[in-house]
Design an enzyme around this catalytic site. Structure first.
Site, PDB file in Angstrom:
ATOM      1  N   GLU A 139       0.814  -1.220   0.000  1.00 48.84           N
ATOM      2  CA  GLU A 139       0.000   0.000   0.000  1.00 48.84           C
ATOM      3  C   GLU A 139       0.851   1.274   0.000  1.00 48.84           C
ATOM      4  OE1 GLU A 139      -1.989   1.274   3.611  1.00 48.84           O
ATOM      5  OE2 GLU A 139      -3.774   1.713   2.468  1.00 48.84           O
ATOM      6  N   ASP A 174      -5.518   2.528  -1.842  1.00 47.16           N
ATOM      7  CA  ASP A 174      -6.331   3.278  -0.874  1.00 47.16           C
ATOM      8  C   ASP A 174      -6.660   4.619  -1.533  1.00 47.16           C
ATOM      9  OD1 ASP A 174      -7.184   4.982   1.214  1.00 47.16           O
ATOM     10  OD2 ASP A 174      -6.132   3.761   2.703  1.00 47.16           O
ATOM     11  N   GLU A 236     -12.059   2.315   5.582  1.00 46.82           N
ATOM     12  CA  GLU A 236     -10.976   2.710   6.480  1.00 46.82           C
ATOM     13  C   GLU A 236     -11.047   4.229   6.687  1.00 46.82           C
ATOM     14  OE1 GLU A 236      -6.296   1.528   7.009  1.00 46.82           O
ATOM     15  OE2 GLU A 236      -6.874   2.493   5.144  1.00 46.82           O
TER      16      GLU A 236
HETATM   17  O1  LIG Z   1      -2.805   3.752   6.722  1.00 46.13           O
HETATM   18  C1  LIG Z   1      -3.452   3.061   5.953  1.00 46.13           C
HETATM   19  O2  LIG Z   1      -4.138   3.564   5.062  1.00 46.13           O
HETATM   20  C2  LIG Z   1      -3.429   1.602   6.024  1.00 46.13           C
HETATM   21  O3  LIG Z   1      -4.211   0.963   5.362  1.00 46.13           O
HETATM   22  C3  LIG Z   1      -2.400   0.927   6.833  1.00 46.13           C
HETATM   23  O4  LIG Z   1      -2.470  -0.430   6.605  1.00 46.13           O
HETATM   24  C4  LIG Z   1      -2.530   1.154   8.285  1.00 46.13           C
HETATM   25  O5  LIG Z   1      -3.392   0.219   8.833  1.00 46.13           O
HETATM   26 MG   LIG Z   2      -5.199   2.190   3.872  1.00 46.30          MG
END
Ligand SMILES: O=C(O)C(=O)[C@H](O)CO
Ligand SMILES: [Mg+2]
Length: 255
Positions: A139, A174, A236
């Site tokens: 990520e 993300d 998230e």
């Molecule tokens: O910080 C983030 O976006 C995450 O997905 C990391 O894995 C922290 O959990």
């Molecule tokens: Mg993340």
């Protein structure tokens, strides 16, 4: 619409960690992710998953007191122990994805040295994960939230994925980090979709629920569907008020 899973590090934090599983199931989630299972035994967590009828989608390798250590040569042994531990948990939790945290480049280390350590560590970890039936994910994280984090852009992450092989390793895209660091979210989704194994969402700038900021989610989620993404999308984000009160967006966008 995408399949959404609850991130139990960020959602339902009104409750102790183990009680968040039940809260997620009651809210209609069928799957969960979170950063760290390591404070509990795998058996304890498995019990919660089974009791609540939830599937474990993703968790991270041990963070080592920070944001991981895959890019830090001096922590290679600790990194390897962490990968082994993560794969043990993944087997117990029947979890097919593990996020391999890159870590922060130490101030006295050159980026080239960090890159070499990262490449070697990721390749080693992929060799361990493959026989365990686990696909590792990488990520990229924006520099405003985590200054010095090794993996900075979606393209850097995708290049490592292509070097190691998409069947063994994937990109954890993300959307929050992409928008903060780079923007042009849907063009990047289009270009990198073959490498993407997992996604996460939060709006920008507040990292709250989708619909609380600048991202046009109707369009983004429609494009994710049109691009044929079949994986999970992790919620998230930091609820703007209380978790359940903020779940209205989910009903609007869920399949
Ligand atoms: O910080 C983030 O976006 C995450 O997905 C990391 O894995 C922290 O959990
Ligand atoms: Mg993340």
């Amino acid at each position: 619409m995408p399949k959404f899973c609850a991130n139990l590090k960020w959602l339902f934090t009104e409750l102790p960690f183990l009680d968040r599983f039940d809260a997620a199931a009651r809210a209609g989630f069928q799957a969960v992710e979170y950063a760290s299972p390591y404070e509990f035994s795998a058996a304890e967590i498995r019990g919660r998953l089974r009791a609540c009828g939830l599937r474990q989608v993703l968790f991270n390798t041990p963070a080592g007191g920070g944001s991981g250590m895959a890019c830090v040569p001096a922590r290679r042994d600790e990194f390897r122990d962490g990968v082994r531990k993560a794969l043990d948990y993944a087997a117990d939790l029947d979890c097919g994805l593990v996020h391999l945290m890159a870590g922060i480049v130490p101030s006295d280390l050159s980026r080239d040295t960090a890159a070499a350590a990262y490449a070697a560590n990721v390749a080693w970890a992929a060799d361990q994960a493959e026989p365990a039936g686990v696909r590792l994910v990488l990520e990229p994280i924006n520099q405003r939230d985590v200054p010095g984090f090794f993996l900075r852009t979606q393209e850097e992450g995708a290049a490592v994925v292509e070097a190691i092989g998409r069947e063994r390793i994937g990109l954890q895209f993300d959307i929050y980090h992409c928008q903060v660091a780079q923007g042009d979210v849907t063009r990047r989704l289009e270009a990198l979709m073959p490498a993407i194994a997992h996604m996460q969402v939060a709006d920008v700038p507040g990292r709250n629920e989708p619909g609380t900021g600048e991202i046009a989610w109707d369009y983004v989620f429609r494009r994710i569907d049109e691009l044929g993404y079949a994986g999970w999308v992790g919620c998230e984000y930091r609820p703007a008020t209380e978790t359940s009160a903020g779940l209205g967006w989910l009903k609007r966008f869920s399949a």
